[in-house]
Scaffold this motif. Structure first.
Motif, mmCIF file in Angstrom:
data_model
loop_
_atom_site.group_PDB
_atom_site.id
_atom_site.type_symbol
_atom_site.label_atom_id
_atom_site.label_comp_id
_atom_site.label_asym_id
_atom_site.label_seq_id
_atom_site.Cartn_x
_atom_site.Cartn_y
_atom_site.Cartn_z
ATOM 1 N N GLU A 45 0.834 -1.205 0.000
ATOM 2 C CA GLU A 45 0.000 0.000 0.000
ATOM 3 C C GLU A 45 0.868 1.254 0.000
ATOM 4 N N LEU A 48 1.975 1.753 -3.474
ATOM 5 C CA LEU A 48 0.869 2.232 -4.307
ATOM 6 C C LEU A 48 0.578 3.715 -4.071
ATOM 7 N N GLU A 49 0.729 4.165 -2.836
ATOM 8 C CA GLU A 49 0.508 5.587 -2.523
ATOM 9 C C GLU A 49 1.477 6.473 -3.285
ATOM 10 N N ARG A 50 2.699 5.975 -3.474
ATOM 11 C CA ARG A 50 3.745 6.765 -4.130
ATOM 12 C C ARG A 50 4.102 6.193 -5.498
ATOM 13 N N ALA A 51 3.213 5.395 -6.030
ATOM 14 C CA ALA A 51 3.514 4.619 -7.241
ATOM 15 C C ALA A 51 3.960 5.492 -8.406
ATOM 16 N N ILE A 76 -7.612 -1.640 -2.797
ATOM 17 C CA ILE A 76 -6.789 -0.452 -2.539
ATOM 18 C C ILE A 76 -6.015 -0.054 -3.797
ATOM 19 N N ALA A 77 -5.468 -1.050 -4.494
ATOM 20 C CA ALA A 77 -4.704 -0.761 -5.718
ATOM 21 C C ALA A 77 -5.576 -0.053 -6.742
ATOM 22 N N ARG A 78 -6.803 -0.517 -6.901
ATOM 23 C CA ARG A 78 -7.711 0.107 -7.863
ATOM 24 C C ARG A 78 -8.109 1.514 -7.433
ATOM 25 N N LYS A 79 -8.155 1.756 -6.108
ATOM 26 C CA LYS A 79 -8.470 3.092 -5.608
ATOM 27 C C LYS A 79 -7.354 4.069 -5.992
ATOM 28 N N TYR A 80 -6.104 3.647 -5.808
ATOM 29 C CA TYR A 80 -4.967 4.512 -6.133
ATOM 30 C C TYR A 80 -4.729 4.626 -7.629
ATOM 31 N N ASN A 81 -4.955 3.532 -8.347
ATOM 32 C CA ASN A 81 -4.645 3.506 -9.777
ATOM 33 C C ASN A 81 -5.675 2.643 -10.502
#
Length: 134
Positions: A45, A48-51, A76-81
């Protein structure tokens, strides 16, 4: 002056079994994809936040070290990207709902499938569409 080299696609591998993680990373590197490795969903996570913009694929096991599983991480991954390709794997049947577009691969899966999927994701990111059949 030389031309700048385009950044390579990056994949995030989330697996708490070091042998499985190493194997997946080697397969992805065969596809000329850079790899970021994590053994827990919590660590993933943070990535992913800084992906980076070139993060095209996340492959995660359902069972992970820590307090979060791979299905929660897929959400969570889909939320970020929303554009990231996500593959969730498990040796057991999946009883949780995955986000739209997330793939479930039952173990054992074929190593060649990892290479093909990585190449498909890279192509799709570069060209904005699905690759043509060979």
């Amino acid at each position: 002056m030389g031309q700048s080299k385009p950044s390579r696609a990056t994949a995030l591998v989330v697996e708490d079994d070091p042998m499985q993680r190493d194997m997946i990373c080697l397969l992805l590197e065969e596809s000329e994809v850079d790899v970021i490795e994590c053994e827990s969903a919590e660590a993933a996570e943070l990535v992913l936040e800084r992906a980076p913009d070139n993060l095209v694929l996340m492959m995660t096991d359902v069972q992970l070290a820590g307090n979060m599983d791979g299905v929660e991480l897929a959400h969570i991954a889909r939320k970020y990207n929303p554009e990231i390709g996500v593959i969730v794997t498990s040796g057991k049947p999946l009883h949780q709902e995955l986000p739209d577009g997330v793939q479930f691969w039952a173990k054992p899966w074929a190593p060649l499938d990892v290479i093909r999927e990585a190449e498909r994701m890279v192509y799709q990111r570069q060209h904005g569409d699905e690759p043509r059949a060979r």
